[in-house]
Design a protein around this motif. Structure first.
Motif, PDB file in Angstrom:
ATOM      1  N   HIS A  68       0.829  -1.195   0.000  1.00 18.39           N
ATOM      2  CA  HIS A  68       0.000   0.000   0.000  1.00 18.39           C
ATOM      3  C   HIS A  68       0.873   1.259   0.000  1.00 18.39           C
ATOM      4  O   HIS A  68       2.089   1.179   0.222  1.00 18.39           O
ATOM      5  CB  HIS A  68      -0.916   0.044   1.234  1.00 18.39           C
ATOM      6  CG  HIS A  68      -1.748  -1.187   1.419  1.00 18.39           C
ATOM      7  ND1 HIS A  68      -2.893  -1.422   0.703  1.00 18.39           N
ATOM      8  CD2 HIS A  68      -1.581  -2.263   2.238  1.00 18.39           C
ATOM      9  CE1 HIS A  68      -3.416  -2.572   1.075  1.00 18.39           C
ATOM     10  NE2 HIS A  68      -2.638  -3.109   2.006  1.00 18.39           N
ATOM     11  N   LEU A  71      -2.047   7.138   2.795  1.00 15.43           N
ATOM     12  CA  LEU A  71      -2.824   8.272   2.317  1.00 15.43           C
ATOM     13  C   LEU A  71      -2.360   9.592   2.914  1.00 15.43           C
ATOM     14  O   LEU A  71      -2.673  10.661   2.372  1.00 15.43           O
ATOM     15  CB  LEU A  71      -4.308   8.068   2.646  1.00 15.43           C
ATOM     16  CG  LEU A  71      -5.004   6.886   1.962  1.00 15.43           C
ATOM     17  CD1 LEU A  71      -6.451   6.808   2.408  1.00 15.43           C
ATOM     18  CD2 LEU A  71      -4.913   6.997   0.456  1.00 15.43           C
ATOM     19  N   LYS A  84      -4.993   1.579   5.187  1.00  9.74           N
ATOM     20  CA  LYS A  84      -4.856   2.812   4.417  1.00  9.74           C
ATOM     21  C   LYS A  84      -3.730   3.711   4.922  1.00  9.74           C
ATOM     22  O   LYS A  84      -3.316   4.609   4.202  1.00  9.74           O
ATOM     23  CB  LYS A  84      -6.174   3.598   4.446  1.00  9.74           C
ATOM     24  CG  LYS A  84      -7.343   2.871   3.817  1.00  9.74           C
ATOM     25  CD  LYS A  84      -8.609   3.713   3.884  1.00  9.74           C
ATOM     26  CE  LYS A  84      -9.790   2.981   3.269  1.00  9.74           C
ATOM     27  NZ  LYS A  84     -11.026   3.795   3.336  1.00  9.74           N
ATOM     28  N   TYR A  85      -3.269   3.463   6.141  1.00  8.79           N
ATOM     29  CA  TYR A  85      -2.242   4.311   6.734  1.00  8.79           C
ATOM     30  C   TYR A  85      -1.112   3.435   7.254  1.00  8.79           C
ATOM     31  O   TYR A  85      -1.333   2.306   7.706  1.00  8.79           O
ATOM     32  CB  TYR A  85      -2.825   5.155   7.872  1.00  8.79           C
ATOM     33  CG  TYR A  85      -4.055   5.934   7.464  1.00  8.79           C
ATOM     34  CD1 TYR A  85      -3.949   7.131   6.765  1.00  8.79           C
ATOM     35  CD2 TYR A  85      -5.324   5.459   7.768  1.00  8.79           C
ATOM     36  CE1 TYR A  85      -5.070   7.828   6.376  1.00  8.79           C
ATOM     37  CE2 TYR A  85      -6.454   6.145   7.384  1.00  8.79           C
ATOM     38  CZ  TYR A  85      -6.328   7.337   6.681  1.00  8.79           C
ATOM     39  OH  TYR A  85      -7.446   8.024   6.302  1.00  8.79           O
ATOM     40  N   SER A  91      -2.857   8.004  10.615  1.00  8.22           N
ATOM     41  CA  SER A  91      -4.315   7.929  10.564  1.00  8.22           C
ATOM     42  C   SER A  91      -4.936   9.103  11.313  1.00  8.22           C
ATOM     43  O   SER A  91      -5.879   9.734  10.825  1.00  8.22           O
ATOM     44  CB  SER A  91      -4.783   6.606  11.162  1.00  8.22           C
ATOM     45  OG  SER A  91      -6.181   6.540  11.212  1.00  8.22           O
TER      46      SER A  91
END
Length: 237
Positions: A68, A71, A84-85, A91
């Motif tokens: 990944h 973000l 996502k982090y 986050s």
């Protein structure tokens, strides 16, 4: 894969490496192994190789799914497919940025003022607890009056009824200014029951309409033109 033949009638066993004469001519596996035991060993090796190949393919797919890009800081990292982090700090920082962004304004259902809902309360329809309590009190007041008359009652918001009728009196057809709502002016808008609750009218949306305060007082407990006696008739527009 068949072993190369040493002579026209001899082959090399893929398991033990010894030479042997094939017993069945024309069979594609007859020249691979010298005995039944060697044949089962070669079959076991083939299955093990196929299993290891499938396992390696699955691991490669899982490894690719765990790659990944954060973000928040745009750093590449490996984690669960839904991550996502790259870290809890990233986050929290990302959510802080989202909270600090411009928030859309909405209109209060009670006082019609523009306000911004606080984070975590996206469904808020009133600008304050005072407006919310005032709206609930108005709704419960109508239900209480219906209970006193012994008629059916629904949850009716008077402001919604007045907006539905376009702030226009259903008796005389005149405009009832919104700014006069809650005052004692003759043209102040009020919610009137078309069939009065004292005559058995229900407290539901189809039986309520906007009316001037003056027209509502003059109408009293009268009925519509086709249902009332001559002394208590009025025209419902």
């Amino acid at each position: 894969m068949a072993s190369p033949a040493i002579a026209d009638s001899t082959c090399v066993c893929e398991c033990c490496g010894s030479t042997f004469a094939p017993r069945r001519k024309g069979n594609k596996d007859s020249n691979r192994c010298c005995s039944r035991a060697c044949g089962f060993e070669v079959l076991r090796r083939d299955r093990q190789a196929a299993s290891e190949q499938r396992t390696a393919l699955i691991q490669a797919q899982r490894h690719a799914a765990r790659q990944h890009v954060c973000l928040n800081c745009s750093v590449a990292f490996e984690a669960h497919p839904s991550a996502k982090y790259c870290s809890p700090s990233c986050s929290g920082r990302h959510h802080d940025k989202m909270r600090k962004g411009p928030k859309p304004e909405r209109v209060c259902r009670e006082c019609q003022r523009l306000f911004t809902a606080e984070y975590g309360d996206k469904r808020r329809a009133f600008c304050s607890d005072t407006c919310s309590a005032r709206n609930n009190h108005r709704i419960s007041k109508g239900k209480k009056r219906a209970a006193e008359h012994g008629v059916d009652a629904g949850r009716i918001d008077p402001i919604a009824v007045l907006e539905r009728d376009g702030w226009r009196c259903h008796i005389c057809g005149g405009h009832a200014p919104r700014e006069l709502r809650g005052t004692f002016a003759a043209e102040a808008p009020e919610v009137d029951h078309i069939i009065p609750m004292s005559r058995g009218g229900r407290h539901i949306e189809s039986n309520v309409a906007c009316a001037h305060r003056r027209c509502n007082i003059e109408k009293g407990d009268g009925l519509a033109l086709e249902d009332a006696e001559p002394a208590r008739r009025w025209v419902h527009r």
